[in-house]
Design an enzyme around this catalytic site. Structure first.
Site, PDB file in Angstrom:
ATOM      1  N   GLU A  57     -13.653   6.189   4.992  1.00 20.16           N
ATOM      2  CA  GLU A  57     -12.684   5.304   4.314  1.00 20.16           C
ATOM      3  C   GLU A  57     -12.288   4.178   5.277  1.00 20.16           C
ATOM      4  O   GLU A  57     -11.121   3.813   5.358  1.00 20.16           O
ATOM      5  CB  GLU A  57     -11.455   6.113   3.887  1.00 20.16           C
ATOM      6  CG  GLU A  57     -10.809   6.853   5.047  1.00 20.16           C
ATOM      7  CD  GLU A  57      -9.531   7.591   4.705  1.00 20.16           C
ATOM      8  OE1 GLU A  57      -9.262   7.833   3.517  1.00 20.16           O
ATOM      9  OE2 GLU A  57      -8.795   7.918   5.651  1.00 20.16           O
ATOM     10  N   ASP A  97      -5.228  11.674  -2.454  1.00 21.44           N
ATOM     11  CA  ASP A  97      -4.541  12.051  -1.220  1.00 21.44           C
ATOM     12  C   ASP A  97      -3.059  12.231  -1.547  1.00 21.44           C
ATOM     13  O   ASP A  97      -2.383  11.288  -1.958  1.00 21.44           O
ATOM     14  CB  ASP A  97      -4.724  10.954  -0.162  1.00 21.44           C
ATOM     15  CG  ASP A  97      -4.243  11.394   1.218  1.00 21.44           C
ATOM     16  OD1 ASP A  97      -3.663  12.503   1.319  1.00 21.44           O
ATOM     17  OD2 ASP A  97      -4.441  10.632   2.176  1.00 21.44           O
ATOM     18  N   GLU A 115      -6.939  15.782  -1.020  1.00 20.98           N
ATOM     19  CA  GLU A 115      -6.599  15.645   0.406  1.00 20.98           C
ATOM     20  C   GLU A 115      -5.148  16.036   0.667  1.00 20.98           C
ATOM     21  O   GLU A 115      -4.238  15.542   0.006  1.00 20.98           O
ATOM     22  CB  GLU A 115      -6.863  14.189   0.820  1.00 20.98           C
ATOM     23  CG  GLU A 115      -6.563  13.895   2.276  1.00 20.98           C
ATOM     24  CD  GLU A 115      -7.097  12.524   2.705  1.00 20.98           C
ATOM     25  OE1 GLU A 115      -8.015  11.977   2.033  1.00 20.98           O
ATOM     26  OE2 GLU A 115      -6.593  11.989   3.709  1.00 20.98           O
ATOM     27  N   HIS A 154       0.886  -1.181   0.000  1.00 22.81           N
ATOM     28  CA  HIS A 154       0.000   0.000   0.000  1.00 22.81           C
ATOM     29  C   HIS A 154       0.913   1.217   0.000  1.00 22.81           C
ATOM     30  O   HIS A 154       1.555   1.527   1.003  1.00 22.81           O
ATOM     31  CB  HIS A 154      -0.880  -0.063   1.253  1.00 22.81           C
ATOM     32  CG  HIS A 154      -2.061   0.842   1.202  1.00 22.81           C
ATOM     33  ND1 HIS A 154      -3.147   0.605   0.397  1.00 22.81           N
ATOM     34  CD2 HIS A 154      -2.339   1.986   1.875  1.00 22.81           C
ATOM     35  CE1 HIS A 154      -4.044   1.560   0.567  1.00 22.81           C
ATOM     36  NE2 HIS A 154      -3.575   2.416   1.463  1.00 22.81           N
ATOM     37  N   LYS A 170      -3.720   7.417  -3.954  1.00 23.87           N
ATOM     38  CA  LYS A 170      -2.549   7.987  -3.286  1.00 23.87           C
ATOM     39  C   LYS A 170      -1.594   8.500  -4.362  1.00 23.87           C
ATOM     40  O   LYS A 170      -1.078   7.704  -5.160  1.00 23.87           O
ATOM     41  CB  LYS A 170      -1.858   6.903  -2.453  1.00 23.87           C
ATOM     42  CG  LYS A 170      -2.675   6.462  -1.242  1.00 23.87           C
ATOM     43  CD  LYS A 170      -2.658   7.548  -0.193  1.00 23.87           C
ATOM     44  CE  LYS A 170      -3.205   7.062   1.131  1.00 23.87           C
ATOM     45  NZ  LYS A 170      -3.279   8.143   2.123  1.00 23.87           N
ATOM     46  N   ASP A 226      -5.904  16.854   6.389  1.00 24.32           N
ATOM     47  CA  ASP A 226      -5.762  15.601   7.141  1.00 24.32           C
ATOM     48  C   ASP A 226      -4.590  15.716   8.122  1.00 24.32           C
ATOM     49  O   ASP A 226      -4.794  16.009   9.300  1.00 24.32           O
ATOM     50  CB  ASP A 226      -5.582  14.414   6.174  1.00 24.32           C
ATOM     51  CG  ASP A 226      -5.468  13.082   6.909  1.00 24.32           C
ATOM     52  OD1 ASP A 226      -5.700  13.068   8.133  1.00 24.32           O
ATOM     53  OD2 ASP A 226      -5.147  12.051   6.282  1.00 24.32           O
ATOM     54  N   LYS A 281     -10.127   6.378  -3.281  1.00 23.85           N
ATOM     55  CA  LYS A 281      -9.123   7.415  -2.990  1.00 23.85           C
ATOM     56  C   LYS A 281      -7.805   6.946  -3.599  1.00 23.85           C
ATOM     57  O   LYS A 281      -7.407   5.800  -3.412  1.00 23.85           O
ATOM     58  CB  LYS A 281      -9.038   7.559  -1.467  1.00 23.85           C
ATOM     59  CG  LYS A 281      -7.801   8.201  -0.912  1.00 23.85           C
ATOM     60  CD  LYS A 281      -8.086   8.736   0.487  1.00 23.85           C
ATOM     61  CE  LYS A 281      -6.915   8.568   1.431  1.00 23.85           C
ATOM     62  NZ  LYS A 281      -7.171   9.191   2.745  1.00 23.85           N
ATOM     63  N   LYS A 312      -9.994  11.485  12.571  1.00 21.64           N
ATOM     64  CA  LYS A 312      -9.359  10.206  12.922  1.00 21.64           C
ATOM     65  C   LYS A 312      -9.227  10.174  14.443  1.00 21.64           C
ATOM     66  O   LYS A 312      -8.835  11.190  15.039  1.00 21.64           O
ATOM     67  CB  LYS A 312      -7.966  10.074  12.304  1.00 21.64           C
ATOM     68  CG  LYS A 312      -7.984   9.896  10.795  1.00 21.64           C
ATOM     69  CD  LYS A 312      -6.593   9.858  10.190  1.00 21.64           C
ATOM     70  CE  LYS A 312      -6.694   9.816   8.671  1.00 21.64           C
ATOM     71  NZ  LYS A 312      -5.400   9.933   7.996  1.00 21.64           N
TER      72      LYS A 312
HETATM   73  C1  MUC Z   1      -4.173   8.959   5.124  1.00 22.14           C
HETATM   74  O1  MUC Z   1      -3.329   9.811   4.978  1.00 22.14           O
HETATM   75  O2  MUC Z   1      -5.303   9.298   4.854  1.00 22.14           O
HETATM   76  C2  MUC Z   1      -5.899   6.424   5.074  1.00 22.14           C
HETATM   77  C3  MUC Z   1      -6.261   5.668   4.011  1.00 22.14           C
HETATM   78  C4  MUC Z   1      -5.118   5.316   3.333  1.00 22.14           C
HETATM   79  O3  MUC Z   1      -5.025   4.636   2.312  1.00 22.14           O
HETATM   80  O4  MUC Z   1      -4.046   5.885   3.957  1.00 22.14           O
HETATM   81  C5  MUC Z   1      -4.467   6.421   5.182  1.00 22.14           C
HETATM   82  C6  MUC Z   1      -3.771   7.623   5.665  1.00 22.14           C
HETATM   83 MG    MG Z   2      -4.771  11.394   4.294  1.00 20.01          MG
END
Ligand code: MUC
Ligand code: MG
Length: 375
Positions: A324, A195, A221, A19, A166, A246, A164, A270
């Site tokens: 999420e 994100d 994000e 991941h 990354k 975040d 989402k 969170k």
């Molecule tokens: C984050 O920064 O949001 C939450 C879901 C994901 O894939 O990473 C986390 C951390």
């Molecule tokens: Mg995040």
């Protein structure tokens, strides 16, 4: 019925695939688990995750454990769990910061208080409003083709229709192309968010965000470093697409600051970063009063930490961007005997006593870094 012991262990849980985030690629996620026991042998359990050692944020699993064992536990022993407000107030006088550690301890105490009364923990937070919550999946395999396959499969299974992506690692423009390719592949069957995990400077954000916005991406994000509230405010003012804070939105004081300066127009909640279940409800109140959109965030916890979070979010009005809380689905195995359920694009609110999941003691021992702590 008073608390007799607090024990904390670090578990390393393997994931089903790498991941990939901007600062770290998770193949084993370190989660911290706490157990509090009362004088009758009843147990309350909780779980908090951090990501990538010290690379994502200041709290590390090792520091969480050490600071609970040394500084927090003495304020918990001998206390009545139902008075978790008083216990957390006492701790706040003696321990500064340490928000993840406080969150872990408060949650275990709440689980125990609820189990002593044989009620779900959400009853201690006003009761649930929802039976299920919309749940996104994070596409972060590091490969566009694999991400598209995942998205199509989970749409087909009716597991997720919010994804989402990354995009903080590597060349920003290549990442933007990656997003647009996935957007093209899923069309209007799914909603996409990205994100950046703090990886861009403001110039890069100004190059990439207009393209993402025109491409139909529904939320950006944490594009800038968490400290850059002024930059986040400029982006939120300049663009139509929502800008979500975040890593910059941690404590309730920080969230108030963001709300006041519009340093983002939405907030990822969170439990860990904000310091507990009670603190998250306070944070949501601040954000709601300021008209900010809410997103039910995760740090990728397994069934236990996810059940805690699902239960808490179930007591809040619908969140503009959903949640999420996909954590359990990213792990190869579970540390609970019953699982958090996912169906019809929702994560289902567990209804059993406490957080509604039962810990598998053998699994906890199996994945514990140090053997025998929670045996
Ligand atoms: C984050 O920064 O949001 C939450 C879901 C994901 O894939 O990473 C986390 C951390
Ligand atoms: Mg995040």
């Amino acid at each position: 019925m008073i608390i007799q012991s607090v024990q904390v262990a670090i578990l390393d849980l393997p994931t089903i695939r790498p991941h990939q985030l901007a600062m770290h690629t998770i193949t084993e996620q370190a989660v911290v688990v706490a157990r509090v026991r009362d004088t009758e042998g009843r147990e309350g359990w909780s779980e908090i995750a951090t990501i990538g050692g010290a690379s994502y944020g200041e709290s590390t699993p090792e520091a969480i454990k050490a600071n609970i064992d040394t500084y927090i536990t003495p304020h918990v022993i001998g206390q009545d769990p139902i008075r978790f407000g008083k216990i957390m107030h006492d701790i706040s006088i003696h321990v500064r910061g340490n928000l993840h550690a406080k969150a872990l301890v408060e949650s275990a105490i709440v689980d125990l208080a609820a189990r002593q009364r044989n009620i779900p923990a959400y009853e201690l937070f006003g009761g649930k409003i929802h039976d299920g919550l919309p749940v996104a999946w994070t596409l972060a395999s590091g490969d566009t083709g694999k991400d598209i396959e995942e998205a199509k499969e989970y749409l087909h299974q009716k597991r997720h229709n919010i994804f989402k992506l990354k995009i903080g690692k590597g060349d920003p423009m290549k990442n933007v192309e990656h997003v647009l390719e996935i957007q093209k592949a899923v069309g209007d069957r799914a909603r996409l968010t990205v994100d950046v995990n703090q990886a861009w400077d403001e110039d890069t954000a100004n190059q990439c965000i207009p393209i993402l916005q025109d491409g139909g991406i529904s939320m950006i994000e944490q594009p800038l470093p968490g400290w850059n509230h002024e930059g986040m405010a400029r982006l939120a003012d300049r663009y139509r697409v929502p800008i979500l804070a975040d890593e910059g939105a941690t404590s309730i004081q920080e969230i108030f600051h963001i709300a006041k300066h519009r340093a983002g127009n939405s907030i990822a909640l969170k439990i860990g970063k904000t310091g507990g279940l009670t603190a998250v409800k306070q944070a949501a109140g601040i954000a709601e009063a300021a008209g900010l959109g809410l997103y039910g965030g995760t740090m990728i916890e397994s069934d236990l930490g996810t059940a805690m979070t699902v239960q808490l979010y179930s007591t809040m009005p619908p969140m503009k961007f959903g949640t999420e809380l996909f954590g359990p689905l990213l792990f190869k195995d579970s540390i609970t005997t019953n699982r958090v359920e996912f169906r019809d694009f929702n994560v289902i609110v567990p209804d059993g006593p406490g957080f509604g999941v039962e810990v598998d003691h053998e699994k906890v021992e199996h994945y514990s870094r140090e053997k025998g702590v929670l045996a």
